[in-house]
Design a protein around this motif. Structure first.
Motif, PDB file in Angstrom:
ATOM      1  N   HIS A 172       7.464  15.408  -5.053  1.00 59.08           N
ATOM      2  CA  HIS A 172       7.220  14.453  -6.136  1.00 59.08           C
ATOM      3  C   HIS A 172       6.229  15.017  -7.153  1.00 59.08           C
ATOM      4  CE1 HIS A 172       8.886  10.315  -4.836  1.00 59.08           C
ATOM      5  NE2 HIS A 172       9.567  11.267  -4.227  1.00 59.08           N
ATOM      6  N   GLU A 173       5.207  15.699  -6.681  1.00 58.34           N
ATOM      7  CA  GLU A 173       4.238  16.315  -7.599  1.00 58.34           C
ATOM      8  C   GLU A 173       4.926  17.333  -8.497  1.00 58.34           C
ATOM      9  OE1 GLU A 173       1.411  17.812  -4.840  1.00 58.34           O
ATOM     10  OE2 GLU A 173       0.213  15.961  -4.774  1.00 58.34           O
ATOM     11  N   THR A 194      10.348   8.686  -7.965  1.00 65.96           N
ATOM     12  CA  THR A 194       8.934   8.599  -8.353  1.00 65.96           C
ATOM     13  C   THR A 194       8.624   7.234  -8.949  1.00 65.96           C
ATOM     14  OG1 THR A 194       9.171   9.486 -10.621  1.00 65.96           O
ATOM     15  CG2 THR A 194       8.971  11.089  -8.824  1.00 65.96           C
ATOM     16  N   TYR A 244      14.243  11.757  -9.995  1.00 62.96           N
ATOM     17  CA  TYR A 244      13.108  11.237 -10.756  1.00 62.96           C
ATOM     18  C   TYR A 244      12.939   9.744 -10.526  1.00 62.96           C
ATOM     19  CZ  TYR A 244       9.454  12.011 -14.119  1.00 62.96           C
ATOM     20  OH  TYR A 244       8.228  12.165 -14.691  1.00 62.96           O
ATOM     21  N   ARG A 277       5.580  14.595  -0.636  1.00 59.30           N
ATOM     22  CA  ARG A 277       4.549  14.434  -1.664  1.00 59.30           C
ATOM     23  C   ARG A 277       4.551  15.624  -2.621  1.00 59.30           C
ATOM     24  NH1 ARG A 277      -1.542  13.243   0.269  1.00 59.30           N
ATOM     25  NH2 ARG A 277      -0.354  11.530   1.207  1.00 59.30           N
ATOM     26  N   GLY A 299       1.257   7.005  -6.964  1.00 58.66           N
ATOM     27  CA  GLY A 299       1.824   8.316  -7.221  1.00 58.66           C
ATOM     28  C   GLY A 299       2.221   9.024  -5.941  1.00 58.66           C
ATOM     29  N   PRO A 300       2.384  10.346  -6.000  1.00 56.11           N
ATOM     30  CA  PRO A 300       2.814  11.107  -4.822  1.00 56.11           C
ATOM     31  C   PRO A 300       1.921  10.920  -3.603  1.00 56.11           C
ATOM     32  CG  PRO A 300       2.973  12.456  -6.803  1.00 56.11           C
ATOM     33  CD  PRO A 300       2.279  11.201  -7.207  1.00 56.11           C
ATOM     34  N   ARG A 354       7.196  15.416 -11.066  1.00 53.19           N
ATOM     35  CA  ARG A 354       6.443  14.733 -12.109  1.00 53.19           C
ATOM     36  C   ARG A 354       5.777  15.695 -13.080  1.00 53.19           C
ATOM     37  NH1 ARG A 354       4.216   9.028 -10.363  1.00 53.19           N
ATOM     38  NH2 ARG A 354       2.785   9.495 -12.055  1.00 53.19           N
ATOM     39  N   GLU A 389       6.125   3.988  -7.325  1.00 55.51           N
ATOM     40  CA  GLU A 389       5.059   3.307  -8.073  1.00 55.51           C
ATOM     41  C   GLU A 389       5.497   1.940  -8.573  1.00 55.51           C
ATOM     42  OE1 GLU A 389       4.102   6.030 -11.237  1.00 55.51           O
ATOM     43  OE2 GLU A 389       5.841   5.455 -12.435  1.00 55.51           O
TER      44      GLU A 389
END
Length: 319
Positions: free
Chosen positions: A301-302, A44, A41, A298, A11-12, A305, A48
Motif C-alpha cells: 500500500h505504501e 487504499t 488503488y 502495508r 493509511g497503510p 500510494r 481509510e
C-alpha cells in the motif's frame, strides 16, 4: 487462517497480519484457496473508508483473487466487500471466472479489474473510433499500461501517455504509445496539444484528479470525451460547468466498475473473454509491479500510494 485485517480506518499502518476463522461459503458461493491477491488503488481507499462504497470494521481488504476452488477449478474472482487479503476467500459463483490455459496469475488478476476497467473506459465511456487520439494518464500503472495497448490494438490514431519518470515513459512507449510526456508538466493543456501535433485531443482517460483533470478537459477537441475513473492525487478537480461542455461540445463521463454489472447482457464477461483472448494471441500483456508476502501488505500500500509503482502489484498468501 492467516489474513490482513483493518480494525481502525487509516493509511497503510492500519493493515495488520492476524489469524482469523476460515470463511464459510453459503448457497451460491464458492470457497477459493487463494494463490495470489491483486492489490488495487481502491484497496487504499477502502482501508481509510474513502471509497465510493462505505467500509465496515473489522475489515479484511481485497477485492480480487486467483486460486483453486474446492473442486479443483482455477478461477479468478471478484469479491463483494473485501476478504481477499487472506489464505482463503469466498466469492459469489457468478463472480468467479475460469482462467484459460496460457493465462498466468499476473495476467488473470490484471485483467479482472484493471483490464476490464480499461476495456469499459474505451468501449463504453469514450466510444473509441479508429483514428482518434487517446491520452492515457498514469500510463505505466495497472489500468494505464493496459489502456495504452488496447487503444493501439483498436486503431487509435495517436496514443499520448503521461507518466512521472523517464522509466515509466519509456515503458509506455514500449507498450505502443506514440509519445510520452511528463505528468508533472506545468501546463497539461499545452503539453497534450503539443504532443498531438498542435491539435486538441479526442479522448482522455483520467484517474488523477485536481489540475490534471481541469487542464485535460481544456485540451479536448469538439466532441472530445474525458473518462474519469479515480482520483489518485486525492485532489478534487474544479466543478464542471455545463455551459462549458455546451460551448465546446465536450463530454465528461465517470465510471465505477460495480455499475457494469447492472448493464443488460454479460458485459463484464464479454470484456474478460476478449482480454484473455488478446493475451493468448500475444497482443496484450500485464506488467508486473512487484509481489509481496501477505504480511507485507502495508509495504504494498505504501508503494502504491507513493505513485512510484509500475504495473500490477500482487500479494502471495502462501508466503
Amino acid at each position: 487462517m492467516r489474513a490482513v485485517q483493518v480494525t481502525e480506518f487509516g493509511g497503510p499502518e492500519v493493515l495488520t497480519p492476524v489469524e482469523v476463522a476460515e470463511p464459510t461459503p453459503q448457497a451460491g458461493q464458492v470457497l477459493i484457496d487463494v494463490e495470489r491477491v491483486g492489490v488495487n488503488y481502491a484497496d487504499t481507499h477502502q482501508a481509510e473508508n474513502s471509497y465510493l462504497a462505505p467500509s465496515k470494521l473489522p475489515l479484511v481488504p481485497g477485492g480480487e483473487v486467483v486460486g483453486r476452488t474446492q473442486d479443483g477449478r482455477r478461477v479468478v474472482a471478484l469479491l463483494n466487500g473485501g476478504g481477499g487479503y487472506a489464505e482463503k476467500a469466498v466469492a459469489e459463483e457468478v463472480m468467479a471466472f475460469e482462467v484459460p490455459e496460457g493465462v498466468d496469475d499476473l495476467n488473470a488478476l490484471s485483467m479482472l479489474v484493471q483490464g476490464a476497467t480499461a476495456w469499459i473506459l474505451l468501449r463504453k465511456n469514450a466510444h473509441l473510433q479508429a483514428g482518434e487520439s487517446v491520452v492515457v494518464h498514469a500510463a505505466a500503472g495497472g489500468v494505464g499500461s493496459i489502456a495504452v495497448q488496447l487503444a493501439k490494438v483498436w486503431g487509435a490514431g495517436r496514443v499520448i501517455a503521461t507518466a512521472s519518470s523517464e522509466e515509466k515513459r519509456n515503458l509506455a512507449l514500449e507498450l505502443g504509445a506514440d509519445v510520452a510526456v511528463d505528468s508533472k508538466a506545468e501546463n497539461m493543456t499545452e503539453t497534450l496539444m503539443e504532443a498531438n501535433g498542435g491539435k486538441r485531443v479526442d479522448i482522455v482517460l483520467d484517474m488523477v484528479g485536481g489540475t490534471t483533470t481541469d487542464q485535460s478537459i481544456a485540451a479536448l477537441a469538439p466532441f472530445g470525451r474525458l473518462a474519469f475513473y479515480g482520483m489518485a492525487g486525492r485532489q478534487q478537480p474544479k466543478p464542471v460547468e455545463l455551459r462549458n461542455l455546451l460551448g465546446h461540445s465536450t463530454t465528461v463521463t465517470g465510471m465505477w466498475l460495480p455499475h457494469v454489472f447492472r448493464l443488460p447482457g454479460n458485459v463484464f464477461g464479454t470484456a474478460l473473454t476478449e482480454l484473455f483472448t488478446l493475451i493468448q494471441d500475444g497482443k496484450l500483456r500485464a506488467i508486473a509491479g512487484g509481489e509481496y508476502a501477505l504480511a507485507d501488505a502495508r509495504a504494498a500500500h505504501e508503494a502504491l500510494r507513493s505513485r512510484g509503482t509500475v504495473g500490477k502489484l500482487l500479494l502471495d498468501p502462501r508466503k
